[in-house]
Design a protein around this motif. Structure first.
Motif, PDB file in Angstrom:
ATOM      1  N   PRO A 151     -11.064  -9.538  -6.644  1.00  0.00           N
ATOM      2  CA  PRO A 151     -10.799 -10.941  -6.992  1.00  0.00           C
ATOM      3  C   PRO A 151      -9.677 -11.531  -6.146  1.00  0.00           C
ATOM      4  O   PRO A 151      -8.663 -10.873  -5.888  1.00  0.00           O
ATOM      5  N   ALA A 152      -9.863 -12.752  -5.721  1.00  0.00           N
ATOM      6  CA  ALA A 152      -8.861 -13.446  -4.901  1.00  0.00           C
ATOM      7  C   ALA A 152      -7.853 -14.134  -5.810  1.00  0.00           C
ATOM      8  O   ALA A 152      -7.762 -15.367  -5.865  1.00  0.00           O
ATOM      9  N   THR A 153      -7.096 -13.336  -6.536  1.00  0.00           N
ATOM     10  CA  THR A 153      -6.124 -13.878  -7.483  1.00  0.00           C
ATOM     11  C   THR A 153      -4.790 -14.121  -6.793  1.00  0.00           C
ATOM     12  O   THR A 153      -4.475 -13.520  -5.772  1.00  0.00           O
ATOM     13  N   SER A 154      -4.007 -15.017  -7.365  1.00  0.00           N
ATOM     14  CA  SER A 154      -2.691 -15.321  -6.815  1.00  0.00           C
ATOM     15  C   SER A 154      -1.811 -14.070  -6.849  1.00  0.00           C
ATOM     16  O   SER A 154      -1.682 -13.414  -7.882  1.00  0.00           O
ATOM     17  N   GLY A 155      -1.249 -13.718  -5.733  1.00  0.00           N
ATOM     18  CA  GLY A 155      -0.384 -12.544  -5.661  1.00  0.00           C
ATOM     19  C   GLY A 155      -1.102 -11.269  -5.323  1.00  0.00           C
ATOM     20  O   GLY A 155      -0.468 -10.249  -5.086  1.00  0.00           O
ATOM     21  N   GLY A 156      -2.435 -11.291  -5.308  1.00  0.00           N
ATOM     22  CA  GLY A 156      -3.189 -10.085  -4.980  1.00  0.00           C
ATOM     23  C   GLY A 156      -3.829  -9.461  -6.200  1.00  0.00           C
ATOM     24  O   GLY A 156      -3.680  -9.946  -7.331  1.00  0.00           O
ATOM     25  N   THR A 157      -4.524  -8.361  -5.982  1.00  0.00           N
ATOM     26  CA  THR A 157      -5.227  -7.642  -7.054  1.00  0.00           C
ATOM     27  C   THR A 157      -4.339  -6.541  -7.605  1.00  0.00           C
ATOM     28  O   THR A 157      -3.534  -5.950  -6.880  1.00  0.00           O
ATOM     29  N   HIS A 158      -4.486  -6.235  -8.879  1.00  0.00           N
ATOM     30  CA  HIS A 158      -3.701  -5.161  -9.488  1.00  0.00           C
ATOM     31  C   HIS A 158      -3.963  -3.826  -8.783  1.00  0.00           C
ATOM     32  O   HIS A 158      -5.095  -3.514  -8.403  1.00  0.00           O
ATOM     33  N   GLN A 159      -2.917  -3.038  -8.653  1.00  0.00           N
ATOM     34  CA  GLN A 159      -2.984  -1.782  -7.908  1.00  0.00           C
ATOM     35  C   GLN A 159      -4.062  -0.812  -8.388  1.00  0.00           C
ATOM     36  O   GLN A 159      -4.758  -0.213  -7.566  1.00  0.00           O
ATOM     37  N   PRO A 160      -4.262  -0.602  -9.693  1.00  0.00           N
ATOM     38  CA  PRO A 160      -5.289   0.353 -10.115  1.00  0.00           C
ATOM     39  C   PRO A 160      -6.693  -0.011  -9.635  1.00  0.00           C
ATOM     40  O   PRO A 160      -7.497   0.874  -9.338  1.00  0.00           O
ATOM     41  N   LEU A 161      -6.999  -1.304  -9.554  1.00  0.00           N
ATOM     42  CA  LEU A 161      -8.317  -1.708  -9.094  1.00  0.00           C
ATOM     43  C   LEU A 161      -8.512  -1.389  -7.617  1.00  0.00           C
ATOM     44  O   LEU A 161      -9.569  -0.904  -7.201  1.00  0.00           O
ATOM     45  N   VAL A 162      -7.478  -1.650  -6.830  1.00  0.00           N
ATOM     46  CA  VAL A 162      -7.553  -1.312  -5.406  1.00  0.00           C
ATOM     47  C   VAL A 162      -7.700   0.194  -5.242  1.00  0.00           C
ATOM     48  O   VAL A 162      -8.489   0.675  -4.420  1.00  0.00           O
ATOM     49  N   LEU A 163      -6.959   0.958  -6.048  1.00  0.00           N
ATOM     50  CA  LEU A 163      -7.046   2.414  -5.980  1.00  0.00           C
ATOM     51  C   LEU A 163      -8.454   2.891  -6.286  1.00  0.00           C
ATOM     52  O   LEU A 163      -8.968   3.800  -5.624  1.00  0.00           O
ATOM     53  N   GLY A 164      -9.090   2.285  -7.278  1.00  0.00           N
ATOM     54  CA  GLY A 164     -10.447   2.686  -7.624  1.00  0.00           C
ATOM     55  C   GLY A 164     -11.413   2.493  -6.475  1.00  0.00           C
ATOM     56  O   GLY A 164     -12.233   3.378  -6.180  1.00  0.00           O
ATOM     57  N   LEU A 165     -11.334   1.361  -5.793  1.00  0.00           N
ATOM     58  CA  LEU A 165     -12.211   1.123  -4.652  1.00  0.00           C
ATOM     59  C   LEU A 165     -11.885   2.041  -3.487  1.00  0.00           C
ATOM     60  O   LEU A 165     -12.784   2.536  -2.796  1.00  0.00           O
ATOM     61  N   LEU A 166     -10.601   2.274  -3.284  1.00  0.00           N
ATOM     62  CA  LEU A 166     -10.190   3.143  -2.189  1.00  0.00           C
ATOM     63  C   LEU A 166     -10.689   4.574  -2.406  1.00  0.00           C
ATOM     64  O   LEU A 166     -11.186   5.218  -1.475  1.00  0.00           O
ATOM     65  N   CYS A 167     -10.579   5.069  -3.638  1.00  0.00           N
ATOM     66  CA  CYS A 167     -11.044   6.424  -3.939  1.00  0.00           C
ATOM     67  C   CYS A 167     -12.556   6.528  -3.819  1.00  0.00           C
ATOM     68  O   CYS A 167     -13.087   7.552  -3.368  1.00  0.00           O
ATOM     69  N   ALA A 168     -13.281   5.473  -4.209  1.00  0.00           N
ATOM     70  CA  ALA A 168     -14.725   5.472  -4.041  1.00  0.00           C
ATOM     71  C   ALA A 168     -15.082   5.510  -2.561  1.00  0.00           C
ATOM     72  O   ALA A 168     -16.007   6.211  -2.149  1.00  0.00           O
ATOM     73  N   ALA A 169     -14.335   4.773  -1.749  1.00  0.00           N
ATOM     74  CA  ALA A 169     -14.574   4.777  -0.309  1.00  0.00           C
ATOM     75  C   ALA A 169     -14.319   6.151   0.285  1.00  0.00           C
ATOM     76  O   ALA A 169     -14.981   6.557   1.245  1.00  0.00           O
ATOM     77  N   ALA A 170     -13.376   6.880  -0.295  1.00  0.00           N
ATOM     78  CA  ALA A 170     -13.050   8.225   0.189  1.00  0.00           C
ATOM     79  C   ALA A 170     -14.038   9.269  -0.304  1.00  0.00           C
ATOM     80  O   ALA A 170     -13.968  10.428   0.101  1.00  0.00           O
ATOM     81  N   GLY A 171     -14.948   8.869  -1.218  1.00  0.00           N
ATOM     82  CA  GLY A 171     -15.925   9.810  -1.739  1.00  0.00           C
ATOM     83  C   GLY A 171     -15.429  10.645  -2.891  1.00  0.00           C
ATOM     84  O   GLY A 171     -16.046  11.650  -3.245  1.00  0.00           O
TER      85      GLY A 171
END
Length: 258
Positions: A151-171
């Motif tokens: 989501p393009a929210t003000s200030g950025g996305t919450h860290q846990p959500l970014v972590l979830g996508l990053l871990c999925a990208a890492a397999g």
């Protein structure tokens, strides 16, 4: 298939996402006289794991679930609970427009629910700031991951959500994602305790070993909870930590950003 080294890499405090600059609320707790020694640090970490750790791990796992929705892993829960068998990055690679739209909607719901659970404005700002830092690293390493669906929210996305996508990208699997999130809530504050209180680092590491089973249990609970709708994800709170965060944000001189 993701390797154990990838899990260790993402859990490492030296990963370039700025985690080393945060004490997880410990600096304010030390200043208030609530954490003074090894025993009180252990109590602080256990409380943090049961509240911020559980919530953050559950939302990271839920974001991972959203990232892999529609892949072979998400269609087979048993396989999803284990390590992903897909090449690193392929589980979270940008796909058909319909899949991207569904993922965007799911992540937006998660962001809103996590925002509602983070009652202190100072902690919301910290979470989004850490999310921005983690996102920069993620985009540099896994450029084909669907970070544009955040989501393009003000200030950025919450860290846990970014972590979830990053871990999925890492397999990595959902459980591994939750483990990294829970582990991070412990190690950052523990490391800060060595600096703030002058504690013996060997004793602090011994303390962390003693909390390992609790960390794994929290991660397992969070991974299971990720199957629930966002509105039903864990909402454990620590009001005193919220108060400390707001006070800490007013300090002109401090060792840690939070």
């Amino acid at each position: 298939m993701a390797t154990p080294s990838l899990l260790l890499l993402l859990a490492d405090g030296r990963f370039p996402a700025g985690a080393h600059a945060h004490s997880g609320g410990l600096e304010a707790a030390v200043a208030a006289g609530r954490v003074t020694d090894l025993a009180s640090l252990e109590a602080f970490l256990a409380g943090r794991l049961a509240t911020a750790g559980l919530v953050g791990a559950a939302f990271a796992a839920a974001a991972h679930r959203a990232a892999v929705a529609g892949t072979a892993d998400s269609a087979d829960p048993a396989r999803s609970a284990r390590r992903s068998d897909t090449p690193a990055g392929s589980a979270a690679r940008a796909d058909a427009p319909a899949g991207s739209a569904a993922r965007s909607a799911a992540l937006a719901r998660l962001d809103a629910e996590l925002d509602a659970r983070t009652t202190a404005p100072a902690l919301r700002a910290v979470s989004r700031r850490q999310g921005r830092a983690l996102l920069r690293a993620g985009r540099a390493i896994w450029s084909d991951a669907p970070f544009a669906d955040l989501p393009a929210t003000s200030g950025g996305t919450h860290q846990p959500l970014v972590l979830g996508l990053l871990c999925a990208a890492a397999g990595l699997s959902r459980v591994e994602t939750a483990t990294i999130a829970a582990y991070g809530t412990l190690t950052g504050a523990a490391s800060a305790g060595v600096r703030l209180l002058g504690l013996d680092p060997y004793q602090v590491q011994t303390l962390l070993v003693g909390l390992a089973d609790a960390c794994d249990g929290t991660a397992a609970d969070a991974a299971r909870a990720a199957d629930d709708p966002p509105e039903r994800l864990p909402a454990a709170a620590a009001p005193l930590a919220d108060i400390h965060a707001e006070i800490h944000a007013t300090w002109e001189v401090r060792l840690f950003a939070s």
